[in-house]
Write a protein that holds these residues in place. Structure first.
Motif, PDB file in Angstrom:
ATOM      1  N   VAL A  60       0.847  -1.204   0.000  1.00 17.43           N
ATOM      2  CA  VAL A  60       0.000   0.000   0.000  1.00 17.43           C
ATOM      3  C   VAL A  60       0.878   1.248   0.000  1.00 17.43           C
ATOM      4  CG1 VAL A  60      -1.649   1.334   1.367  1.00 17.43           C
ATOM      5  CG2 VAL A  60      -2.006  -1.115   1.031  1.00 17.43           C
ATOM      6  N   LEU A  61       1.949   1.232   0.781  1.00 21.63           N
ATOM      7  CA  LEU A  61       2.859   2.388   0.820  1.00 21.63           C
ATOM      8  C   LEU A  61       3.531   2.617  -0.531  1.00 21.63           C
ATOM      9  CD1 LEU A  61       4.515   1.933   4.323  1.00 21.63           C
ATOM     10  CD2 LEU A  61       2.851   3.666   3.638  1.00 21.63           C
ATOM     11  N   VAL A  62       3.983   1.555  -1.169  1.00 22.35           N
ATOM     12  CA  VAL A  62       4.620   1.690  -2.486  1.00 22.35           C
ATOM     13  C   VAL A  62       3.627   2.256  -3.496  1.00 22.35           C
ATOM     14  CG1 VAL A  62       5.533   0.376  -4.446  1.00 22.35           C
ATOM     15  CG2 VAL A  62       6.391  -0.060  -2.137  1.00 22.35           C
ATOM     16  N   MET A  63       2.392   1.756  -3.497  1.00 25.40           N
ATOM     17  CA  MET A  63       1.390   2.271  -4.432  1.00 25.40           C
ATOM     18  C   MET A  63       1.008   3.708  -4.111  1.00 25.40           C
ATOM     19  SD  MET A  63       0.894   0.522  -6.987  1.00 25.40           S
ATOM     20  CE  MET A  63      -0.330   1.619  -7.621  1.00 25.40           C
ATOM     21  N   PHE A  64       0.952   4.058  -2.839  1.00 21.88           N
ATOM     22  CA  PHE A  64       0.654   5.430  -2.439  1.00 21.88           C
ATOM     23  C   PHE A  64       1.690   6.381  -3.039  1.00 21.88           C
ATOM     24  CE2 PHE A  64       1.146   9.038   0.454  1.00 21.88           C
ATOM     25  CZ  PHE A  64      -0.150   9.520   0.493  1.00 21.88           C
ATOM     26  N   ILE A  65       2.957   6.013  -2.905  1.00 21.95           N
ATOM     27  CA  ILE A  65       4.044   6.839  -3.448  1.00 21.95           C
ATOM     28  C   ILE A  65       3.989   6.859  -4.975  1.00 21.95           C
ATOM     29  CG2 ILE A  65       6.552   6.998  -3.683  1.00 21.95           C
ATOM     30  CD1 ILE A  65       6.664   5.844  -0.759  1.00 21.95           C
ATOM     31  N   ALA A  66       3.759   5.688  -5.589  1.00 21.45           N
ATOM     32  CA  ALA A  66       3.713   5.607  -7.054  1.00 21.45           C
ATOM     33  C   ALA A  66       2.582   6.460  -7.625  1.00 21.45           C
ATOM     34  CB  ALA A  66       3.555   4.152  -7.493  1.00 21.45           C
ATOM     35  N   VAL A  67       1.433   6.453  -6.969  1.00 19.41           N
ATOM     36  CA  VAL A  67       0.300   7.260  -7.448  1.00 19.41           C
ATOM     37  C   VAL A  67       0.627   8.746  -7.317  1.00 19.41           C
ATOM     38  CG1 VAL A  67      -2.098   7.912  -6.937  1.00 19.41           C
ATOM     39  CG2 VAL A  67      -1.458   5.501  -7.083  1.00 19.41           C
ATOM     40  N   ARG A  68       1.247   9.127  -6.219  1.00 18.19           N
ATOM     41  CA  ARG A  68       1.630  10.536  -6.028  1.00 18.19           C
ATOM     42  C   ARG A  68       2.617  10.982  -7.113  1.00 18.19           C
ATOM     43  NH1 ARG A  68      -2.398  11.010  -3.660  1.00 18.19           N
ATOM     44  NH2 ARG A  68      -2.665  10.966  -1.431  1.00 18.19           N
ATOM     45  N   ILE A  69       3.596  10.156  -7.414  1.00 23.59           N
ATOM     46  CA  ILE A  69       4.560  10.479  -8.475  1.00 23.59           C
ATOM     47  C   ILE A  69       3.856  10.513  -9.829  1.00 23.59           C
ATOM     48  CG2 ILE A  69       6.585   9.625  -9.741  1.00 23.59           C
ATOM     49  CD1 ILE A  69       7.607   8.548  -6.998  1.00 23.59           C
ATOM     50  N   GLY A  70       2.987   9.528 -10.073  1.00 22.58           N
ATOM     51  CA  GLY A  70       2.267   9.458 -11.337  1.00 22.58           C
ATOM     52  C   GLY A  70       1.390  10.664 -11.590  1.00 22.58           C
ATOM     53  N   ARG A  71       0.784  11.199 -10.546  1.00 23.02           N
ATOM     54  CA  ARG A  71      -0.096  12.368 -10.706  1.00 23.02           C
ATOM     55  C   ARG A  71       0.668  13.618 -11.117  1.00 23.02           C
ATOM     56  NH1 ARG A  71      -4.357  11.385  -5.835  1.00 23.02           N
ATOM     57  NH2 ARG A  71      -5.587   9.851  -6.958  1.00 23.02           N
ATOM     58  N   ARG A  72       1.956  13.632 -10.907  1.00 22.32           N
ATOM     59  CA  ARG A  72       2.776  14.779 -11.327  1.00 22.32           C
ATOM     60  C   ARG A  72       3.148  14.702 -12.806  1.00 22.32           C
ATOM     61  NH1 ARG A  72       7.005  14.582  -6.353  1.00 22.32           N
ATOM     62  NH2 ARG A  72       5.511  14.998  -4.713  1.00 22.32           N
ATOM     63  N   ARG A  73       2.960  13.541 -13.401  1.00 22.00           N
ATOM     64  CA  ARG A  73       3.335  13.343 -14.806  1.00 22.00           C
ATOM     65  C   ARG A  73       2.153  13.639 -15.722  1.00 22.00           C
ATOM     66  NH1 ARG A  73       7.871  10.842 -15.781  1.00 22.00           N
ATOM     67  NH2 ARG A  73       7.116  10.101 -17.777  1.00 22.00           N
ATOM     68  N   GLN A  74       2.451  14.046 -16.930  1.00 21.84           N
ATOM     69  CA  GLN A  74       1.402  14.292 -17.931  1.00 21.84           C
ATOM     70  C   GLN A  74       0.893  12.981 -18.518  1.00 21.84           C
ATOM     71  OE1 GLN A  74       0.099  16.946 -17.829  1.00 21.84           O
ATOM     72  NE2 GLN A  74       1.268  18.699 -18.514  1.00 21.84           N
ATOM     73  N   ALA A  75       1.801  11.996 -18.646  1.00 23.40           N
ATOM     74  CA  ALA A  75       1.449  10.706 -19.230  1.00 23.40           C
ATOM     75  C   ALA A  75       2.403   9.646 -18.682  1.00 23.40           C
ATOM     76  CB  ALA A  75       1.567  10.760 -20.753  1.00 23.40           C
ATOM     77  N   PRO A  76       2.012   8.390 -18.733  1.00 20.69           N
ATOM     78  CA  PRO A  76       2.928   7.337 -18.299  1.00 20.69           C
ATOM     79  C   PRO A  76       4.128   7.237 -19.248  1.00 20.69           C
ATOM     80  CG  PRO A  76       0.803   6.411 -18.989  1.00 20.69           C
ATOM     81  CD  PRO A  76       0.721   7.885 -19.141  1.00 20.69           C
ATOM     82  N   LEU A  77       5.155   6.531 -18.828  1.00 14.28           N
ATOM     83  CA  LEU A  77       6.365   6.429 -19.649  1.00 14.28           C
ATOM     84  C   LEU A  77       6.110   5.781 -21.003  1.00 14.28           C
ATOM     85  CD1 LEU A  77       9.011   5.324 -16.990  1.00 14.28           C
ATOM     86  CD2 LEU A  77       8.777   7.561 -18.089  1.00 14.28           C
ATOM     87  N   PHE A  78       5.289   4.738 -21.050  1.00 21.11           N
ATOM     88  CA  PHE A  78       5.136   3.972 -22.281  1.00 21.11           C
ATOM     89  C   PHE A  78       3.711   3.967 -22.822  1.00 21.11           C
ATOM     90  CE2 PHE A  78       8.658   1.775 -19.935  1.00 21.11           C
ATOM     91  CZ  PHE A  78       9.669   2.348 -20.681  1.00 21.11           C
ATOM     92  N   ASP A  79       2.996   5.047 -22.622  1.00 21.74           N
ATOM     93  CA  ASP A  79       1.654   5.191 -23.180  1.00 21.74           C
ATOM     94  C   ASP A  79       1.398   6.682 -23.371  1.00 21.74           C
ATOM     95  OD1 ASP A  79      -0.874   4.600 -24.129  1.00 21.74           O
ATOM     96  OD2 ASP A  79      -1.475   3.434 -22.379  1.00 21.74           O
ATOM     97  N   THR A  80       0.348   7.011 -24.087  1.00 20.69           N
ATOM     98  CA  THR A  80       0.072   8.415 -24.386  1.00 20.69           C
ATOM     99  C   THR A  80      -0.741   9.107 -23.299  1.00 20.69           C
ATOM    100  OG1 THR A  80      -1.869   7.745 -25.646  1.00 20.69           O
ATOM    101  CG2 THR A  80       0.190   8.059 -26.871  1.00 20.69           C
TER     102      THR A  80
END
Length: 154
Positions: A60-80
């Motif tokens: 849960v902690l890893v996903m919490f951090i990953a979601v927070r980082i992901g929300r700062r990005r415009q798009a994922p690394l390998f998708d539009t």
């Protein structure tokens, strides 16, 4: 996404292998271990096994951090774009489906992710779980067809 197909698939494959290995190492593929974790009535007798909390809490902690980082990005690394559910409503279908999932998990001690990992070992009676999983999936598709906008990620 056509230019990113190989990195996307390689990342998905690596993630799947890592997830499966984690399930195996943590013993979440052992239905009895899972059932001992879910049986809170065994706390007074000392039969409750809290060890899977040491798997779930870090996850849960890893996903919490990953979601927070992901929300700062415009798009994922390998998708539009990011693919999120069209609806965020907590309704009867969501609660009912979660309850059915929980009851099934509690009765069998097997979750769909670990069930896929268990295919490598094919323990006795796994086929019963897989057949009933398929029937439940089919029945769910009758209740909420895939074409329903709330059912698919946008």
């Amino acid at each position: 996404m056509s230019g990113f197909k190989l990195p996307y698939l390689a990342t998905a494959a690596l993630s799947g292998v890592l997830f499966g290995a984690g399930l195996y190492v943590s013993q979440m593929v052992d239905p009895l271990k899972v059932l001992r974790f879910l049986d809170f009535t065994a706390i007074p007798t000392g039969g409750w096994d809290p060890s899977l909390a040491f798997v779930m809490v870090p996850a849960v902690l890893v996903m919490f951090i990953a979601v927070r980082i992901g929300r700062r990005r415009q798009a994922p690394l390998f998708d539009t774009r990011f693919h999120e559910p069209a609806s965020r409503a907590i309704d009867t279908r969501l609660v009912g489906g979660a309850a059915l999932f929980g009851v099934g998990w509690g009765m069998s001690g097997i979750c769909p992710g670990p069930a896929i990992s268990l295919l490598a070992f094919m323990p006795d009676n796994l086929w019963i779980y897989l057949v009933t999983l398929a029937i439940g999936t089919w029945a769910g598709s009758l209740i909420m067809p895939r074409a329903t906008p709330a059912a698919v990620a946008q």
